[in-house]
Scaffold this active site. Structure first.
Site, PDB file in Angstrom:
ATOM      1  N   SER A   1      -2.751 -12.778   3.410  1.00 24.04           N
ATOM      2  CA  SER A   1      -3.059 -12.600   1.989  1.00 24.04           C
ATOM      3  C   SER A   1      -1.928 -13.121   1.101  1.00 24.04           C
ATOM      4  CB  SER A   1      -3.345 -11.130   1.672  1.00 24.04           C
ATOM      5  OG  SER A   1      -2.219 -10.323   1.954  1.00 24.04           O
ATOM      6  N   LYS A  60       0.809  -1.211   0.000  1.00 21.26           N
ATOM      7  CA  LYS A  60       0.000   0.000   0.000  1.00 21.26           C
ATOM      8  C   LYS A  60       0.847   1.267   0.000  1.00 21.26           C
ATOM      9  CE  LYS A  60      -3.953  -2.119  -0.029  1.00 21.26           C
ATOM     10  NZ  LYS A  60      -4.809  -2.094  -1.231  1.00 21.26           N
TER      11      LYS A  60
END
Length: 353
Positions: free
Chosen positions: A287, A60
């Site tokens: 993830s 991110k």
């Protein structure tokens, strides 16, 4: 209604420019980790970008820094503006860190069921965190609250990560080209790419990078089997893969431009992430375990010698209060028990020397 924390000192325009350059040097250019493994008798490789080596520990950072830089250049993020964003955690961490570096107060809205580590890290950067319960709307409530606060505060910048094309551009300009160049140094071209969808920025950006270079590689979005939001078009069930399947289909995601959706069970993803840490020392989040299993599903379809790439999105340190740090039962149909991790090699984003 104002942030309860003291606003950081405003950085002069030249200081913001200088600090943006300094931050850029700490974001991106991550190694490519080529994991050699054996799955049900078939030896193969999965190539994963080690995104947990970015400044705040996740992919991110790429999107958040590019959004900040673009907004500053376009005048949308003024020197005294407050950054207000809704997030599942990693994006909030990135904006909290960059806001502190650039002299901006930051307010983060996020669901209250995210990991305690995520919340603590956001607070450590001086951001004001507002937690939203399921009853108050969860992710959608976080977005609505961010919009409401922006109207109350005045001088506010809303990144709107789920709808901001600068999110896609960040990966089209960095993640995708880096991956293509690293594979080329191994004498390879990508056949497919797989990644879990939070905002959709990664898959859409990498797909754009492939298309810009005339590559026919297929890009598969990934979702939790327990909550197939992408497949159904609306929120279904609950899952434990934080950062993906956030209750709705993001505005920047175009499923019609992508390959079929891949599904992975959250328990299987947890077991795979645990195995990567325990057997190869690759301490990644849930993830990342899901992404590796998704890449294996694609290899099974494409052929075991295909070049399939993915992302190791973040590290395991943000999940020590979650089921990633606990014993996970092995259920029928899980892939991870049949994965034998053999070795890994790394390829730097830029050759040394």
């Amino acid at each position: 209604m104002t942030p309860h924390r003291a606003a950081p000192l405003v950085a002069p325009a030249d200081a913001r420019t200088r600090r943006l350059a300094g931050l850029k040097a700490m974001v991106g250019d991550t190694p490519l980790v080529s994991v050699r493994l054996r799955y049900r008798g078939h030896e193969c490789r999965v190539h994963a970008k080690a995104e947990y080596l970015n400044l705040t520990g996740s992919i991110k950072d790429r999107m958040a820094l590019h959004i900040c830089r673009t907004a500053i250049e376009q005048g949308a993020l003024g020197p005294r503006d407050t950054i207000v964003e809704a997030t599942s955690g990693n994006t909030g961490i990135s904006f909290a860190a960059f806001g502190a570096a650039l002299g901006h107060p930051v307010v983060i809205f996020m669901p209250d069921w995210m990991s305690e580590e995520r919340k603590a890290v956001i607070r450590s950067f001086g951001a004001d965190i507002r937690l939203v319960s399921r009853e108050a709307g969860g992710f959608l409530g976080s977005i609505a609250n961010a919009e409401t606060l922006a109207g109350e505060l005045g001088r506010v910048f809303l990144p709107r990560q789920f709808d901001n094309q600068a999110n896609v551009q960040a990966h089209a300009l960095s993640t995708g080209p880096e991956l293509i160049a690293q594979l080329a140094r191994l004498g390879l071209e990508p056949d497919a790419f797989v990644a879990g969808v939070g905002t959709g920025g990664t898959v859409m950006g990498v797909a754009a990078a492939f298309a810009a270079r005339g590559l026919g590689a297929r890009v598969h979005p990934l979702e939790p089997a327990e909550s197939p939001t992408l497949s159904t078009g609306h929120k279904v069930g609950r899952h434990r893969i934080q950062g993906v399947s956030d209750e709705f289909i993001p505005g920047i995601l175009r499923l019609d431009a992508l390959a079929p959706v891949i599904r992975v069970s959250d328990g299987d993803a947890i077991l795979m992430a645990q195995k990567l840490a325990r057997e190869l020392g690759l301490g990644v989040g849930i993830s990342s375990g899901a992404n590796l299993l998704g890449a294996l599903q694609v290899l099974e379809r494409e052929g075991w010698d295909a070049t399939v790439a993915t992302i190791f999105c973040d590290d395991n340190k943000k999940y020590l209060s979650t089921d990633l740090a606990r014993s996970e039962p092995i259920l029928a149909g899980f892939m991870s028990p049949d994965v034998e991790l053999l070795d890994f090699e790394t390829t730097l984003a830029r050759p040394l020397g």
